[in-house]
Design a protein around this motif. Structure first.
Motif, PDB file in Angstrom:
ATOM      1  N   PHE A   1       0.836  -1.210   0.000  1.00 49.38           N
ATOM      2  CA  PHE A   1       0.000   0.000   0.000  1.00 49.38           C
ATOM      3  C   PHE A   1       0.868   1.256   0.000  1.00 49.38           C
ATOM      4  CE2 PHE A   1      -3.542  -2.553   2.215  1.00 49.38           C
ATOM      5  CZ  PHE A   1      -4.192  -2.789   1.008  1.00 49.38           C
ATOM      6  N   GLN A   2       1.987   1.229   0.718  1.00 50.91           N
ATOM      7  CA  GLN A   2       2.895   2.378   0.707  1.00 50.91           C
ATOM      8  C   GLN A   2       3.501   2.570  -0.682  1.00 50.91           C
ATOM      9  OE1 GLN A   2       3.369   4.500   3.348  1.00 50.91           O
ATOM     10  NE2 GLN A   2       1.806   3.291   4.425  1.00 50.91           N
ATOM     11  N   ILE A   3       3.846   1.481  -1.355  1.00 49.20           N
ATOM     12  CA  ILE A   3       4.355   1.575  -2.723  1.00 49.20           C
ATOM     13  C   ILE A   3       3.299   2.213  -3.621  1.00 49.20           C
ATOM     14  CG2 ILE A   3       5.027   0.203  -4.733  1.00 49.20           C
ATOM     15  CD1 ILE A   3       6.297  -1.792  -2.673  1.00 49.20           C
ATOM     16  N   ARG A   4       2.048   1.743  -3.495  1.00 45.09           N
ATOM     17  CA  ARG A   4       0.971   2.319  -4.307  1.00 45.09           C
ATOM     18  C   ARG A   4       0.810   3.808  -4.021  1.00 45.09           C
ATOM     19  NH1 ARG A   4      -5.414   0.442  -4.920  1.00 45.09           N
ATOM     20  NH2 ARG A   4      -6.216   2.516  -5.448  1.00 45.09           N
ATOM     21  N   GLU A   5       0.899   4.202  -2.756  1.00 48.80           N
ATOM     22  CA  GLU A   5       0.727   5.614  -2.410  1.00 48.80           C
ATOM     23  C   GLU A   5       1.776   6.479  -3.096  1.00 48.80           C
ATOM     24  OE1 GLU A   5      -0.195   8.136   1.700  1.00 48.80           O
ATOM     25  OE2 GLU A   5       0.358   6.014   1.794  1.00 48.80           O
ATOM     26  N   ASN A   6       3.024   6.010  -3.133  1.00 51.81           N
ATOM     27  CA  ASN A   6       4.078   6.759  -3.820  1.00 51.81           C
ATOM     28  C   ASN A   6       3.837   6.808  -5.327  1.00 51.81           C
ATOM     29  OD1 ASN A   6       6.626   7.625  -2.079  1.00 51.81           O
ATOM     30  ND2 ASN A   6       5.785   5.766  -1.154  1.00 51.81           N
ATOM     31  N   LEU A   7       3.402   5.703  -5.903  1.00 55.54           N
ATOM     32  CA  LEU A   7       3.106   5.688  -7.332  1.00 55.54           C
ATOM     33  C   LEU A   7       1.981   6.656  -7.672  1.00 55.54           C
ATOM     34  CD1 LEU A   7       3.331   1.847  -7.979  1.00 55.54           C
ATOM     35  CD2 LEU A   7       4.904   3.582  -8.872  1.00 55.54           C
ATOM     36  N   GLU A   8       0.971   6.738  -6.818  1.00 52.49           N
ATOM     37  CA  GLU A   8      -0.137   7.653  -7.072  1.00 52.49           C
ATOM     38  C   GLU A   8       0.324   9.102  -7.068  1.00 52.49           C
ATOM     39  OE1 GLU A   8      -4.052   5.170  -5.505  1.00 52.49           O
ATOM     40  OE2 GLU A   8      -3.116   6.636  -4.173  1.00 52.49           O
ATOM     41  N   VAL A   9       1.262   9.445  -6.175  1.00 55.65           N
ATOM     42  CA  VAL A   9       1.793  10.807  -6.165  1.00 55.65           C
ATOM     43  C   VAL A   9       2.497  11.095  -7.482  1.00 55.65           C
ATOM     44  CG1 VAL A   9       3.479  12.349  -5.096  1.00 55.65           C
ATOM     45  CG2 VAL A   9       1.994  10.943  -3.659  1.00 55.65           C
ATOM     46  N   MET A  10       3.307  10.161  -7.950  1.00 55.33           N
ATOM     47  CA  MET A  10       4.024  10.369  -9.212  1.00 55.33           C
ATOM     48  C   MET A  10       3.046  10.526 -10.372  1.00 55.33           C
ATOM     49  SD  MET A  10       7.146   7.666  -8.701  1.00 55.33           S
ATOM     50  CE  MET A  10       8.203   7.735  -7.238  1.00 55.33           C
ATOM     51  N   GLU A  11       2.026   9.708 -10.406  1.00 52.29           N
ATOM     52  CA  GLU A  11       1.055   9.799 -11.492  1.00 52.29           C
ATOM     53  C   GLU A  11       0.251  11.092 -11.411  1.00 52.29           C
ATOM     54  OE1 GLU A  11      -0.137   5.449 -12.973  1.00 52.29           O
ATOM     55  OE2 GLU A  11      -0.659   5.773 -10.872  1.00 52.29           O
ATOM     56  N   SER A  12       0.058  11.621 -10.199  1.00 55.33           N
ATOM     57  CA  SER A  12      -0.639  12.902 -10.070  1.00 55.33           C
ATOM     58  C   SER A  12       0.174  14.044 -10.652  1.00 55.33           C
ATOM     59  CB  SER A  12      -0.950  13.194  -8.598  1.00 55.33           C
ATOM     60  OG  SER A  12       0.218  13.573  -7.881  1.00 55.33           O
ATOM     61  N   MET A  13       1.473  13.814 -10.883  1.00 57.17           N
ATOM     62  CA  MET A  13       2.359  14.803 -11.484  1.00 57.17           C
ATOM     63  C   MET A  13       2.517  14.562 -12.986  1.00 57.17           C
ATOM     64  SD  MET A  13       5.092  14.520  -8.363  1.00 57.17           S
ATOM     65  CE  MET A  13       6.405  15.423  -9.171  1.00 57.17           C
ATOM     66  N   ASP A  14       1.572  13.806 -13.562  1.00 57.22           N
ATOM     67  CA  ASP A  14       1.558  13.519 -15.007  1.00 57.22           C
ATOM     68  C   ASP A  14       2.764  12.705 -15.458  1.00 57.22           C
ATOM     69  OD1 ASP A  14      -0.891  14.848 -15.406  1.00 57.22           O
ATOM     70  OD2 ASP A  14       0.138  16.773 -15.604  1.00 57.22           O
TER      71      ASP A  14
ATOM     72  N   PRO B   1       3.646   9.041 -16.369  1.00 57.54           N
ATOM     73  CA  PRO B   1       2.973   7.764 -16.633  1.00 57.54           C
ATOM     74  C   PRO B   1       3.738   6.586 -16.034  1.00 57.54           C
ATOM     75  CG  PRO B   1       4.095   8.524 -18.607  1.00 57.54           C
ATOM     76  CD  PRO B   1       4.229   9.633 -17.593  1.00 57.54           C
ATOM     77  N   VAL B   2       3.005   5.696 -15.406  1.00 59.61           N
ATOM     78  CA  VAL B   2       3.570   4.448 -14.888  1.00 59.61           C
ATOM     79  C   VAL B   2       2.720   3.314 -15.447  1.00 59.61           C
ATOM     80  CG1 VAL B   2       4.188   3.083 -12.869  1.00 59.61           C
ATOM     81  CG2 VAL B   2       4.358   5.583 -12.773  1.00 59.61           C
ATOM     82  N   GLU B   3       3.251   2.627 -16.415  1.00 55.59           N
ATOM     83  CA  GLU B   3       2.492   1.586 -17.100  1.00 55.59           C
ATOM     84  C   GLU B   3       2.781   0.195 -16.570  1.00 55.59           C
ATOM     85  OE1 GLU B   3       3.763   2.273 -21.057  1.00 55.59           O
ATOM     86  OE2 GLU B   3       2.803   4.257 -21.203  1.00 55.59           O
ATOM     87  N   GLU B   4       3.963   0.002 -16.019  1.00 53.90           N
ATOM     88  CA  GLU B   4       4.294  -1.303 -15.463  1.00 53.90           C
ATOM     89  C   GLU B   4       5.394  -1.145 -14.419  1.00 53.90           C
ATOM     90  OE1 GLU B   4       6.791  -3.944 -18.048  1.00 53.90           O
ATOM     91  OE2 GLU B   4       6.174  -2.536 -19.620  1.00 53.90           O
ATOM     92  N   LEU B   5       5.602  -2.219 -13.635  1.00 59.49           N
ATOM     93  CA  LEU B   5       6.578  -2.218 -12.558  1.00 59.49           C
ATOM     94  C   LEU B   5       7.614  -3.302 -12.800  1.00 59.49           C
ATOM     95  CD1 LEU B   5       4.118  -2.088  -9.489  1.00 59.49           C
ATOM     96  CD2 LEU B   5       5.049  -0.153 -10.796  1.00 59.49           C
ATOM     97  N   VAL B   6       8.857  -3.020 -12.425  1.00 62.45           N
ATOM     98  CA  VAL B   6       9.892  -4.038 -12.358  1.00 62.45           C
ATOM     99  C   VAL B   6      10.348  -4.111 -10.913  1.00 62.45           C
ATOM    100  CG1 VAL B   6      12.181  -4.780 -13.084  1.00 62.45           C
ATOM    101  CG2 VAL B   6      10.651  -3.694 -14.735  1.00 62.45           C
ATOM    102  N   LEU B   7      10.224  -5.276 -10.312  1.00 66.13           N
ATOM    103  CA  LEU B   7      10.582  -5.494  -8.914  1.00 66.13           C
ATOM    104  C   LEU B   7      11.951  -6.157  -8.840  1.00 66.13           C
ATOM    105  CD1 LEU B   7       7.185  -7.103  -7.778  1.00 66.13           C
ATOM    106  CD2 LEU B   7       7.726  -4.668  -8.009  1.00 66.13           C
ATOM    107  N   PHE B   8      12.729  -5.780  -7.824  1.00 66.04           N
ATOM    108  CA  PHE B   8      14.015  -6.438  -7.631  1.00 66.04           C
ATOM    109  C   PHE B   8      14.357  -6.426  -6.152  1.00 66.04           C
ATOM    110  CE2 PHE B   8      15.043  -1.973  -8.423  1.00 66.04           C
ATOM    111  CZ  PHE B   8      15.960  -1.678  -7.425  1.00 66.04           C
ATOM    112  N   GLY B   9      15.374  -7.209  -5.801  1.00 66.64           N
ATOM    113  CA  GLY B   9      15.744  -7.345  -4.400  1.00 66.64           C
ATOM    114  C   GLY B   9      15.237  -8.658  -3.831  1.00 66.64           C
TER     115      GLY B   9
END
Length: 490
Positions: free
Chosen positions: A378-391, A393-401
Motif C-alpha cells: 500500500f505504501q508503494i501504491r501511495e508513492n506511485l499515485e503521487v508520481m502519477e498525479s504529477m503527469d 505515466p507508470v504503465e508497469e513495474l519491475v521489482l528487484f531485491g
C-alpha cells in the motif's frame, strides 16, 4: 573473455560481482561491516574498513568467477548515498564516516530551514531539509569537531572514497551529489547559493562527473595487489538505488521497485520535475539528461524481518509467506503501517510510529503476516499515485531485491498497484548497474545504457487480477483513512 567488475558499497556490506558484457554473472562475493552506534542518534562506520573489505571482496569474486584479473576490462562503483568521511590531501581518513542513518544534525537541519523556506530549498535542491543529508552534518562537524573540519582536504562519500583509493582522483557523480543538499538540480553543479550561505568551501567537495565516464586508470600498486591490469578502466559510478534501477531496466513508463531492507520506488523524467507538495524528492539519474523521482519506504523488507525476528524467530520466510497465503486479501481487516523508523515519502514525518490496526480476538498469525506484506505494498501504491498525479505515466513495474524472489508478494503488489509487474532473477542488480556503467566507459557496451536488458532471466511476470484490484481498492481506502490518524498531513 572480457569481463566487468561491479562493486556495491551498501549500508552494512560490500558486494563485488564479475559479469560478462551480456549480463551473465560469473561470480560474486559479499562481506559485512558493522554500523557503529556509540550513542543515540549517532551512526558511524569505519571507512578504512570499506576499502580493506572491498579489496577482499574483489579477490573473492575473481576466485568465484574462476577468471584472471586481467580479463576485467572496466569496473565501477554503486554506493550507499550521503554517508561521508573527511580525508586529508593524501586521502587518509581523519575520523569515522558519518552514516546516512545518523540523525545528530537535527539542530543544523532546523537552522537551514530558518535560512531557506521549505519551498525555496526544494526548488533549489529537489529535497527537504533533513539531518540525513550531508550539508547539516557538515555544519555539525564544523561546530562540534572543528579540528577535524579544519584539517579536512575533501569530504568524500562512499563512492568517492573508493574511487580515490582506486585512482587517486577526488571525483563524485551527479546522483551522489544530488543527495547532499548542496546540489543545484537546475545548474547540475554544487549550489553557489548554499555554499555561500553556509560558508562551505567548495574546494573541500569532490569534482562532479557523469556516471559511465572514465574516472582514471587503476593505481599501479592497487592493480598489482588485486591482480588486475593497469589498463582497467575505472568508471564513475553512482548512488546504489540509481544503479540498481539502471540494472533492473528502468525506462520511461516503467517504475522500478526495490524490495530490500528499504524500498525505493523510482520513475524517470526528461527534466527535473518538482513535486509542488514536496512529497517525492528529485535526483539526477546516472544517465545524463534524465532525472529520477524516488519515493522511499524506509522499512519494507526490514519490517518483514522485524516481524519474523520478533514473533516467529524459528520460522523461515517461506513458511511465513505460506501462512500469509491462508489469510484472505485484506487480512480480515488487519492493517499494518511500516513506519518503524518514521514515515518516509510521501509523508516525511520522523515522529510517526508504525503499528497494526483492526486487531481483534479473531486475528490469526497469518492475518498479521499478510497485513505486513500488504501494508508495504500500500505504501508503494501511495508513492506511485503521487508520481502519477504529477503527469508521470507508470504503465508497469519491475521489482528487484530479496522480496522480489517471492511470487506471492509480487502478485500482491501487482494487484494492489493495479499494474503488471515483473521481477528480475538477479537479486543484486546494483552490481549489474555498476557493470553497465563500467562497460559504457570502456566502450565495450552500447552507449544507450537504458537499452540493456536486466541481467539473467526474469523471475516471473504478473498481471493484476480485476476482481482483486477492485477488492484492494476498497481495502486501500480504509487503510488510508486509518493512516490519516497516524500521519500529520501538510
Amino acid at each position: 573473455m572480457d569481463t566487468l567488475l561491479g562493486i556495491d558499497l551498501g549500508t552494512t556490506g560490500i558486494k563485488a560481482a564479475i559479469c560478462t558484457p551480456s549480463g551473465q554473472l560469473m561470480g560474486d562475493s559479499y562481506l559485512e561491516y558493522p554500523l557503529i552506534r556509540p550513542e543515540p542518534g549517532v551512526v558511524e562506520q569505519d571507512a578504512d574498513l570499506w576499502w580493506s573489505l572491498t579489496r577482499d571482496a574483489i579477490r573473492q569474486a575473481l576466485h568465484a568467477a574462476q577468471v584472471e584479473g586481467s580479463s576485467v576490462r572496466a569496473l565501477s562503483i554503486s554506493s550507499q548515498g550521503i554517508s561521508f568521511v573527511p580525508v586529508d590531501a593524501a586521502g587518509r581518513t581523519l575520523g569515522p564516516s558519518i552514516n546516512w542513518l545518523d540523525s545528530r544534525a537535527m539542530g543544523e537541519a532546523a537552522a537551514i530551514r530558518e535560512r531557506y523556506s521549505d519551498a525555496d530549498l526544494f526548488t533549489l535542491t529537489g529535497k527537504r531539509a533533513s539531518p540525513s543529508y550531508v550539508l547539516p552534518k557538515l555544519l555539525w562537524l564544523r561546530d562540534h569537531e572543528p579540528e577535524i573540519y579544519g584539517a579536512t582536504h575533501k569530504f568524500l562519500m562512499g563512492h568517492d572514497f573508493l574511487l580515490f583509493k582506486l585512482t587517486g582522483e577526488f571525483v563524485t557523480d551527479h546522483s551522489m551529489a544530488g543527495g547532499t543538499l548542496l546540489y543545484d538540480i537546475a545548474q547540475l553543479a554544487w549550489s553557489k547559493d548554499l555554499v555561500d550561505a553556509f560558508q562551505i568551501d567548495v574546494r573541500h567537495l569532490p569534482t562532479i562527473a557523469w556516471s559511465g565516464t572514465p574516472a582514471g586508470r587503476l593505481k599501479q600498486e592497487v592493480a598489482q595487489e588485486l591482480g588486475l591490469s593497469e589498463e582497467t578502466v575505472v568508471a564513475v559510478g553512482g548512488q546504489d538505488q540509481k544503479c540498481a534501477a539502471l540494472g533492473a531496466s528502468i525506462r520511461p513508463g516503467v517504475a522500478t521497485v526495490s524490495l530490500g531492507t528499504a524500498s525505493a520506488i523510482s520513475c524517470l523524467t526528461d527534466r527535473p520535475v518538482l513535486d509542488p507538495l514536496r512529497r517525492i524528492p528529485t535526483f539526477p539519474f546516472v544517465v545524463r539528461g534524465l532525472w529520477d523521482l524516488e519515493g522511499v519506504v524506509g522499512t519494507a523488507g526490514g519490517a518483514f524481518r522485524w516481524l519474523k525476528e520478533t514473533l516467529f524467530p524459528e520460522t523461515s520466510y517461506e513458511v511465513l509467506t505460506g501462512m500469509a497465503s491462508q489469510s484472505p486479501p485484506g487480512a480480515h481487516g488487519v492493517c499494518f503501517y511500516p513506519h518503524l523508523s518514521g514515515a518516509g515519502s510521501p509523508h516525511w514525518q520522523a515522529d510517526v510510529w508504525g503499528g497494526f490496526g483492526g486487531l481483534s480476538l479473531a486475528t490469526k498469525a497469518g492475518d498479521l503476516i499478510r497485513s505486513v506484506l500488504e501494508g508495504i505494498a500500500f505504501q508503494i501504491r501511495e508513492n506511485l499515485e503521487v508520481m502519477e498525479s504529477m503527469d508521470i505515466p507508470v504503465e508497469e513495474l519491475v521489482l528487484f531485491g530479496g522480496g522480489a524472489q517471492s511470487p506471492f508478494w509480487s502478485q500482491m503488489i501487482s494487484d494492489i498497484a493495479g499494474k503488471p509487474a515483473s521481477a528480475t532473477g538477479m537479486v543484486d542488480v546494483a552490481n549489474w548497474g555498476a557493470c553497465i556503467l563500467a562497460g559504457a566507459a570502456a566502450g565495450i557496451m552500447d552507449s544507450d545504457v537504458l537499452a540493456r536488458p536486466p541481467a539473467g532471466d526474469m523471475l516471473g511476470h504478473w498481471s493484476p487480477r480485476p476482481d482483486l484490484v477492485t477488492h484492494y481498492d476498497q481495502v486501500y481506502q480504509r487503510y488510508r483513512r486509518f493512516e490519516a490518524r497516524l500521519v500529520k498531513t501538510d
